[in-house]
Design a protein around this motif. Structure first.
Motif, short mmCIF file in Angstrom:
data_model
loop_
_atom_site.label_atom_id
_atom_site.label_comp_id
_atom_site.label_asym_id
_atom_site.label_seq_id
_atom_site.Cartn_x
_atom_site.Cartn_y
_atom_site.Cartn_z
N GLU A 1 0.84 -1.21 0.00
CA GLU A 1 0.00 0.00 0.00
C GLU A 1 0.87 1.26 0.00
O GLU A 1 0.59 2.22 -0.73
N ALA A 2 1.91 1.26 0.81
CA ALA A 2 2.81 2.43 0.86
C ALA A 2 3.51 2.62 -0.48
O ALA A 2 3.66 3.75 -0.96
N GLY A 3 3.93 1.54 -1.09
CA GLY A 3 4.60 1.62 -2.39
C GLY A 3 3.68 2.13 -3.49
O GLY A 3 4.08 2.91 -4.34
N LYS A 4 2.42 1.68 -3.46
CA LYS A 4 1.44 2.17 -4.44
C LYS A 4 1.21 3.67 -4.28
O LYS A 4 1.14 4.40 -5.26
N SER A 5 1.11 4.12 -3.04
CA SER A 5 0.92 5.55 -2.79
C SER A 5 2.13 6.35 -3.25
O SER A 5 1.98 7.39 -3.90
N ALA A 6 3.32 5.87 -2.91
CA ALA A 6 4.54 6.57 -3.31
C ALA A 6 4.64 6.63 -4.83
O ALA A 6 4.97 7.68 -5.39
N TRP A 7 4.35 5.53 -5.50
CA TRP A 7 4.45 5.49 -6.96
C TRP A 7 3.46 6.46 -7.60
O TRP A 7 3.79 7.14 -8.57
N SER A 8 2.25 6.58 -7.05
CA SER A 8 1.28 7.51 -7.62
C SER A 8 1.73 8.96 -7.45
O SER A 8 1.57 9.78 -8.35
N VAL A 9 2.33 9.27 -6.30
CA VAL A 9 2.86 10.63 -6.09
C VAL A 9 4.01 10.89 -7.08
O VAL A 9 4.07 11.97 -7.70
N ILE A 10 4.88 9.93 -7.23
CA ILE A 10 6.02 10.10 -8.14
C ILE A 10 5.54 10.30 -9.57
O ILE A 10 6.03 11.19 -10.28
N LEU A 11 4.57 9.51 -10.02
CA LEU A 11 4.05 9.67 -11.39
C LEU A 11 3.40 11.04 -11.58
O LEU A 11 3.58 11.67 -12.63
N ALA A 12 2.67 11.51 -10.58
CA ALA A 12 2.04 12.84 -10.68
C ALA A 12 3.11 13.93 -10.77
O ALA A 12 2.98 14.87 -11.57
N LYS A 13 4.16 13.81 -9.97
CA LYS A 13 5.23 14.80 -10.01
C LYS A 13 5.99 14.73 -11.34
O LYS A 13 6.44 15.75 -11.86
N MET A 14 6.14 13.52 -11.90
CA MET A 14 6.79 13.39 -13.21
C MET A 14 5.96 14.10 -14.29
O MET A 14 6.52 14.78 -15.15
N ALA A 15 4.65 13.92 -14.24
CA ALA A 15 3.77 14.51 -15.25
C ALA A 15 3.78 16.03 -15.22
O ALA A 15 3.60 16.67 -16.25
N THR A 16 4.01 16.61 -14.05
CA THR A 16 3.98 18.07 -13.92
C THR A 16 5.38 18.68 -13.80
O THR A 16 5.50 19.88 -13.56
N SER A 17 6.42 17.84 -13.95
CA SER A 17 7.81 18.30 -13.78
C SER A 17 8.02 18.92 -12.41
O SER A 17 8.82 19.85 -12.26
N GLY A 18 7.30 18.42 -11.43
CA GLY A 18 7.37 18.97 -10.08
C GLY A 18 8.62 18.55 -9.33
O GLY A 18 9.36 17.66 -9.74
N ARG A 19 8.82 19.19 -8.20
CA ARG A 19 9.94 18.92 -7.30
C ARG A 19 9.49 17.92 -6.25
O ARG A 19 8.35 17.96 -5.79
N LEU A 20 10.40 17.02 -5.85
CA LEU A 20 10.10 16.05 -4.81
C LEU A 20 11.39 15.69 -4.09
O LEU A 20 12.45 15.58 -4.71
N ILE A 21 11.29 15.53 -2.80
CA ILE A 21 12.44 15.13 -1.99
C ILE A 21 12.24 13.67 -1.61
O ILE A 21 11.20 13.28 -1.08
N LEU A 22 13.26 12.85 -1.91
CA LEU A 22 13.22 11.42 -1.62
C LEU A 22 14.16 11.12 -0.47
O LEU A 22 15.27 11.64 -0.41
N GLY A 23 13.71 10.27 0.44
CA GLY A 23 14.53 9.88 1.58
C GLY A 23 14.95 8.43 1.49
O GLY A 23 14.14 7.56 1.15
N VAL A 24 16.22 8.17 1.78
CA VAL A 24 16.76 6.82 1.85
C VAL A 24 17.53 6.69 3.16
O VAL A 24 18.03 7.68 3.69
N ALA A 25 17.62 5.48 3.66
CA ALA A 25 18.28 5.28 4.95
C ALA A 25 19.74 5.69 4.90
O ALA A 25 20.27 6.32 5.82
N ASN A 26 20.42 5.35 3.82
CA ASN A 26 21.83 5.71 3.65
C ASN A 26 22.08 5.88 2.17
O ASN A 26 22.01 4.92 1.40
N VAL A 27 22.39 7.08 1.75
CA VAL A 27 22.55 7.40 0.34
C VAL A 27 23.72 6.63 -0.29
O VAL A 27 23.75 6.45 -1.50
N LYS A 28 24.63 6.14 0.52
CA LYS A 28 25.80 5.43 -0.01
C LYS A 28 25.61 3.92 -0.02
O LYS A 28 26.54 3.18 -0.29
N GLN A 29 24.38 3.47 0.27
CA GLN A 29 24.06 2.05 0.23
C GLN A 29 22.75 1.85 -0.52
O GLN A 29 21.84 2.66 -0.41
#
Length: 103
Positions: free
Chosen positions: A65-93
């Motif tokens: 469910e979380a992945g589906k929600s995230a993917w829908s937000v990402i697709l909407a931001k892609m369609a509008t060339s919007g800005r989005l901040i993505l978080g990862v536990a460790n950017v080097k892994q």
């Protein structure tokens, strides 16, 4: 009180912090979906030079469910060339994208 201080000296504090990738134009994000529903993001190093380069490092699982929600937000931001901040536990892994938003 003395024992508490000694205990604090012996056991270091564990800090679990996220690393952030600021994607200024989501239409520039490159991705690939695998047959199992995992979406891999291929060029996050373009937006954060500390991020691992290319192909199968950062992902979301669209079967949850979380992945589906995230993917829908990402697709909407892609369609509008919007800005989005993505978080990862460790950017080097390699690992999942655990947070996303605009703040």
């Amino acid at each position: 009180m003395k024992y508490l201080f000694l205990l604090m000296m012996v056991f270091p504090f564990y800090v679990d912090a996220e690393d952030w990738i600021n994607v200024s134009d989501m239409s520039q994000l490159r991705w690939q979906m695998a047959p199992n529903g995992t979406v891999y993001f291929r060029n996050l190093d373009q937006f954060n030079p500390e991020a691992l380069a290319c192909c199968y490092n950062y992902y979301i699982d669209t079967t949850t469910e979380a992945g589906k929600s995230a993917w829908s937000v990402i697709l909407a931001k892609m369609a509008t060339s919007g800005r989005l901040i993505l978080g990862v536990a460790n950017v080097k892994q390699a690992g999942p994208i655990t947070y996303l938003g605009n703040w």
